[in-house]
Write an enzyme that holds these catalytic residues in place. Structure first.
Site, PDB file in Angstrom:
ATOM      1  N   CYS A   1      -1.592   8.675   2.699  1.00 23.46           N
ATOM      2  CA  CYS A   1      -1.314   8.163   1.343  1.00 23.46           C
ATOM      3  C   CYS A   1      -2.426   8.509   0.364  1.00 23.46           C
ATOM      4  O   CYS A   1      -2.161   8.803  -0.799  1.00 23.46           O
ATOM      5  CB  CYS A   1      -1.107   6.652   1.389  1.00 23.46           C
ATOM      6  SG  CYS A   1       0.409   6.174   2.226  1.00 23.46           S
TER       7      CYS A   1
ATOM      8  N   GLU B   1       0.888  -1.168   0.000  1.00 22.53           N
ATOM      9  CA  GLU B   1       0.000   0.000   0.000  1.00 22.53           C
ATOM     10  C   GLU B   1       0.920   1.210   0.000  1.00 22.53           C
ATOM     11  O   GLU B   1       1.550   1.529   1.006  1.00 22.53           O
ATOM     12  CB  GLU B   1      -0.928  -0.020   1.219  1.00 22.53           C
ATOM     13  CG  GLU B   1      -2.095   0.950   1.117  1.00 22.53           C
ATOM     14  CD  GLU B   1      -1.719   2.345   1.600  1.00 22.53           C
ATOM     15  OE1 GLU B   1      -1.790   3.275   0.773  1.00 22.53           O
ATOM     16  OE2 GLU B   1      -1.364   2.503   2.771  1.00 22.53           O
TER      17      GLU B   1
END
Length: 225
Positions: free
Chosen positions: A47, A13
């Site tokens: 993110c 991720e």
């Protein structure tokens, strides 16, 4: 490389440059509040932060004015104080990197929020407008409280600009036209697409990116497997 040949499963991720698309029929006040959460939550050190604002050309000046007023009212300081909106950057080197990226911007207009900035590892909320989609700051993940804004004219152009990125973690679409939202959302190359919302997750829905934003999924059935 560390897991190769070991039989271990691997999920990555990674980062993103998530587009936040605002059409001219959107609820602008709600879109501004959503944007505050999208890019300035955790000082932009997220993110899937909505760090790339795409706003339809006809409403861009009005939307930017509302956004700047909202930015100027944000409060920086001790994140353990419940009255504070934005805390410190994780590390002095990252704070210096953010400053260097913004200071090195040779095109566009930079608006730094007119809020008080405490001493220490803090960086003010920043909006950069007038960039081209290919500009370095419109392509690279800054990982800080810096929002880059681009404009578009048509839904097709919005999709083209949104997908003009090596990342593909998340995206947000803001419009009061459900048909428009359902047309645009599947065309966005991102692991998660929100409509009139941001940073919302459901236990049944997997989370993860495509392209340079990683592979594999967390949460949902993928997470259980």
């Amino acid at each position: 490389a560390a897991t190769a040949g070991s039989g271990k499963a691997l999920t990555l991720e990674l980062g993103g440059k998530s587009p936040y698309i605002v059409f001219d029929d959107a609820d602008l006040d709600s879109a501004v509040e959503g944007l505050v959460d999208a890019i300035w939550f955790n000082q932009g050190q997220v993110c899937c932060a909505g760090s790339r604002l795409l706003v339809q050309e006809g409403i861009a000046p009005r939307f930017h004015d509302r956004l700047k007023r909202r930015m100027d009212g944000l409060r920086l300081g001790d994140p353990l104080d419940k009255c504070i909106d934005i805390g410190a950057i994780i590390d002095p080197s990252q704070r210096d990197r953010i400053a260097a990226l913004v200071d090195g911007c040779t095109e566009g207009q930079i608006h730094r929020a007119a809020c008080a900035v405490p001493e220490g590892c803090f960086y003010p909320p920043t909006l950069i407008t007038g960039l081209s989609p290919a500009a370095p700051l419109a392509q690279e993940e800054i990982f800080g409280p810096v929002l880059v804004s681009l404009t578009f004219r048509t839904p097709a152009e919005a999709v083209e600009i949104a997908n003009n990125s090596r990342y593909g973690l998340a995206a947000s679409v803001w419009t009061e036209n459900l048909n428009l939202a359902l047309d645009v959302a599947p065309k966005l190359r991102a692991g998660v697409v929100w409509v009139n919302a941001t940073n919302l997750f459901d236990a049944a829905a997997g989370f993860g990116g495509v392209r340079d934003s990683g592979f594999g999924r967390e949460g949902g059935w993928d997470g259980l497997l």
